[in-house]
Each structure stands twice: as structure tokens, then as C-alpha cells.
Design an enzyme around this catalytic site. Structure first.
Site, short mmCIF file in Angstrom:
data_model
loop_
_atom_site.label_atom_id
_atom_site.label_comp_id
_atom_site.label_asym_id
_atom_site.label_seq_id
_atom_site.Cartn_x
_atom_site.Cartn_y
_atom_site.Cartn_z
N HIS A 123 -0.59 -4.00 -3.41
CA HIS A 123 -0.14 -4.06 -4.79
C HIS A 123 -1.29 -4.39 -5.74
O HIS A 123 -2.38 -4.75 -5.32
CB HIS A 123 1.02 -5.04 -4.96
CG HIS A 123 0.73 -6.46 -4.61
ND1 HIS A 123 -0.16 -7.25 -5.31
CD2 HIS A 123 1.23 -7.24 -3.62
CE1 HIS A 123 -0.18 -8.46 -4.78
NE2 HIS A 123 0.65 -8.48 -3.74
N CYS B 177 0.08 -10.32 1.19
CA CYS B 177 -0.08 -8.92 0.80
C CYS B 177 -1.56 -8.58 0.65
O CYS B 177 -2.44 -9.42 0.82
CB CYS B 177 0.64 -8.66 -0.52
SG CYS B 177 2.44 -8.84 -0.40
#
Length: 175
Positions: A130, A150
Site C-alpha cells: 500500500h 504490510c
């Protein structure tokens, strides 16, 4: 004679400063062409904070990345701040992410769930590639490991990756 010495000293200093500036300042890079073809494979090297993107068998891009706040080792449980290691697939795309755009991977897998169950913990989930948090001003990129597990990129980079990566693309996350 003193005036000539001052002029020579000033000239020498100017040449030295110009040389230092030429060495230290980065040279402008020409813009990269758009990714040609869909992304087939993404290889993340956690220790190097590097992500290599392939179209077919060709290297298409290399990105600098940021990981979870405690990135060493494989993800064991929810909240450990680690980025999982192994072979995964892109399994979802989120154009309305709180982190600009995001591409999800199919973590946890069967082995991850079994390991977590044996330890009596939750394996966690929702691992994504992301961009930066939407609350940051446009163009700001956090320069340290900050995610909950992430893989973070600059917003312009996730835009490029998001546009070229289909569901099903292979993801290899290495230590």
C-alpha cells in the site's frame, strides 16, 4: 598583490564548492516509461528493503520499501509488527484504501493458521502492498518501518503498481 590573492582564493573556493555540489546533489533522472504489460511476479527482500517487480521474466521496476515496525523474522501472530515470509498471490485490490491504494496478499495461508493455532494465537491478516496514510499531505513518504506488517511504498509507486498488477500475480517475500 593582495587583491589578486583574494580574487584567486575566491575563485578557488568557488570551484571547490561547485565540485562538491556536483558530486553531492543527485542528478535528475529521466522519467521511467510506464510498466509494459501486467506484473507477473513481485519479489520482496525484507533485509534490503527492496522490491523487484517483473513483467514476464524481465525486471520492470525496483522499489525501496518500508515494512512492519518489527520486521525481522516471519509473521507469527497478529500485532507482532512482522511482514510474513513465503510465497503468496495477490488476492484483492482496494481502490478506497486508507493508505492511498492497496493490493492484498493471501495471508494467512493454511500453514500460517496451523502454526498460530498450535501456539494459541491469532495469525493476523490483511497484509497489503500500500501507499502512505491518506491523512498525510500528498507527496510525503514516511522514511522508516511503520506498518503493522504490510509493505509500504510511495503513493506514486503504488499507483503504478496498482495499475499494472492483476489478481493472481505471484508474490515472494524473502527474509
Amino acid at each position: 598583490m593582495r587583491r589578486l590573492a583574494r580574487i584567486f582564493s575566491a575563485f578557488t573556493l568557488a570551484v571547490l564548492l561547485a565540485g562538491v555540489v556536483a558530486i553531492v546533489l543527485p542528478r535528475p533522472q529521466p522519467p521511467l516509461p510506464p510498466l509494459a504489460g501486467p506484473v507477473s511476479r513481485i519479489v520482496v527482500e525484507k533485509a534490503a528493503r527492496r522490491m523487484t517487480v517483473y513483467t514476464g521474466d524481465q525486471v520492470a521496476r525496483v522499489y525501496r520499501i518500508r515494512l512492519g515496525f518489527a520486521p525481522e523474522g516471519d509473521k507469527l501472530r497478529e500485532g507482532d509488527g512482522r511482514t510474513p515470509e513465503g510465497v503468496f498471490r495477490i488476492d484483492r485490490r482496494n481502490g478506497s484504501s486508507a493508505y492511498h491504494l492497496s493490493l492484498g496478499i493471501d495471508y494467512p495461508q493454511k500453514e500460517d493458521r496451523a502454526r498460530a493455532s498450535a501456539a494459541g494465537v491469532d495469525p493476523g491478516g490483511d497484509i497489503f502492498f500500500h501507499g502512505q496514510p491518506n491523512i498525510l499531505p500528498r507527496g510525503i513518504t514516511l522514511g522508516h518501518d511503520w506498518t503493522a506488517g504490510c509493505i509500504a511504498l510511495a503513493d506514486a509507486e503504488i499507483e503504478e503498481l496498482f495499475a499494472a498488477t492483476p489478481v493472481g500475480a505471484r508474490v515472494e517475500i524473502l527474509p
